[in-house]
Design a protein around this motif. Sequence first.
Motif, mmCIF file in Angstrom:
data_model
loop_
_atom_site.group_PDB
_atom_site.id
_atom_site.type_symbol
_atom_site.label_atom_id
_atom_site.label_comp_id
_atom_site.label_asym_id
_atom_site.label_seq_id
_atom_site.Cartn_x
_atom_site.Cartn_y
_atom_site.Cartn_z
ATOM 1 N N ASP A 125 0.811 -1.222 0.000
ATOM 2 C CA ASP A 125 0.000 0.000 0.000
ATOM 3 C C ASP A 125 0.844 1.272 0.000
ATOM 4 O OD1 ASP A 125 -2.366 -1.446 -0.015
ATOM 5 O OD2 ASP A 125 -2.498 -1.512 2.177
ATOM 6 N N TYR A 126 2.086 1.162 -0.412
ATOM 7 C CA TYR A 126 2.989 2.320 -0.420
ATOM 8 C C TYR A 126 2.673 3.171 -1.650
ATOM 9 C CZ TYR A 126 7.354 4.709 0.933
ATOM 10 O OH TYR A 126 8.283 5.617 1.364
ATOM 11 N N MET A 127 1.733 4.092 -1.492
ATOM 12 C CA MET A 127 1.208 4.893 -2.594
ATOM 13 C C MET A 127 2.297 5.632 -3.368
ATOM 14 S SD MET A 127 0.510 8.267 -3.500
ATOM 15 C CE MET A 127 0.667 9.049 -1.912
ATOM 16 N N LYS A 128 3.202 6.294 -2.669
ATOM 17 C CA LYS A 128 4.238 7.106 -3.312
ATOM 18 C C LYS A 128 5.083 6.285 -4.273
ATOM 19 C CE LYS A 128 7.097 10.560 -4.028
ATOM 20 N NZ LYS A 128 6.714 11.683 -4.919
ATOM 21 N N LYS A 155 -6.035 5.037 -6.412
ATOM 22 C CA LYS A 155 -6.950 4.234 -5.585
ATOM 23 C C LYS A 155 -6.555 4.308 -4.111
ATOM 24 C CE LYS A 155 -8.585 0.844 -8.973
ATOM 25 N NZ LYS A 155 -8.559 -0.583 -9.381
ATOM 26 N N LEU A 156 -5.249 4.363 -3.877
ATOM 27 C CA LEU A 156 -4.754 4.422 -2.499
ATOM 28 C C LEU A 156 -4.920 5.816 -1.901
ATOM 29 C CD1 LEU A 156 -1.514 2.281 -2.901
ATOM 30 C CD2 LEU A 156 -3.524 1.681 -1.535
ATOM 31 N N ARG A 157 -4.822 6.848 -2.757
ATOM 32 C CA ARG A 157 -4.986 8.224 -2.278
ATOM 33 C C ARG A 157 -5.478 9.101 -3.427
ATOM 34 N NH1 ARG A 157 -0.111 11.855 0.278
ATOM 35 N NH2 ARG A 157 -1.151 13.856 0.215
ATOM 36 N N SER A 158 -6.755 9.354 -3.428
ATOM 37 C CA SER A 158 -7.391 10.012 -4.573
ATOM 38 C C SER A 158 -7.037 11.487 -4.729
ATOM 39 C CB SER A 158 -8.913 9.865 -4.477
ATOM 40 O OG SER A 158 -9.394 10.493 -3.301
ATOM 41 N N ASN A 159 -6.487 12.116 -3.692
ATOM 42 C CA ASN A 159 -6.179 13.553 -3.783
ATOM 43 C C ASN A 159 -4.690 13.833 -3.981
ATOM 44 O OD1 ASN A 159 -5.251 12.879 -1.235
ATOM 45 N ND2 ASN A 159 -5.967 14.764 -0.272
ATOM 46 N N TYR A 160 -3.944 12.818 -4.436
ATOM 47 C CA TYR A 160 -2.508 13.019 -4.658
ATOM 48 C C TYR A 160 -2.301 13.486 -6.094
ATOM 49 C CZ TYR A 160 2.509 12.344 -4.149
ATOM 50 O OH TYR A 160 3.867 12.548 -4.079
ATOM 51 N N ALA A 161 -2.053 14.779 -6.246
ATOM 52 C CA ALA A 161 -2.012 15.419 -7.565
ATOM 53 C C ALA A 161 -0.971 14.816 -8.501
ATOM 54 C CB ALA A 161 -1.772 16.911 -7.393
#
Length: 216
Positions: A125-128, A155-161
């Motif tokens: 789940d490491y989004m970055k 999907k993991l973070r919807s607001n990560y531009a």
Amino acid sequence: MKKLFILIVFMFITVLDANALECDTSTQCALLGKQLLGQKEYKNAIECFDRAISLDEKDFFAYAYRAKAYYYLGDYNSANKDIEKSLEIKPNSVAYGLKSSLFLKEGKYREAIDSSSNAIELNPDYMKCYEVRGRAKAGLEDYFGALKDATKAIKLRSNYAKSYEVMAMAHIGLRDYPSAVADYEKAAELFKEQGDRKNYKKMKKFMKHCRKRIEK
């Protein structure tokens, strides 16, 4: 009287700040350093990680997060040394993730993909790391792979531009300019909400270029 009161309050706050940097165990110091890192107090965070490492030279967590602090300060040489030390003590997703970002900065896309993959294997789940790996894949013209990683990051973070920026890069590579415009528009909206004017203007500029491509 008012000046005296202000002076007393200032001295009280100063004492609190000094005490806030005190810790008794390596774990306490490392966690405090991580907290300061989140507040962008990078130099104070490094002091905490220094203290943590002095108490336990095998604290891989402290090395990994001190590397992050150095990275944010632009001291990439020190960051890389701490990454290698952290991984030598124990393979961990934080160090691998930061290593992938360093490789990406150097244009070493395959190495960035390998390090991101190592991080994701340890932390799915490491989004970055999906965003970084997607960016590296786009650099190697693996646009479908870049889309897949950017989609996972969103999907993991919807607001990560930045993930939408990677989506746009992939869509440009696939000559799907309308989708790239939509991606850049979403990225610009998020950067604006977050007060990041520099990246907001950058996304708007790219959006304009894509629209010109559509009009041709």
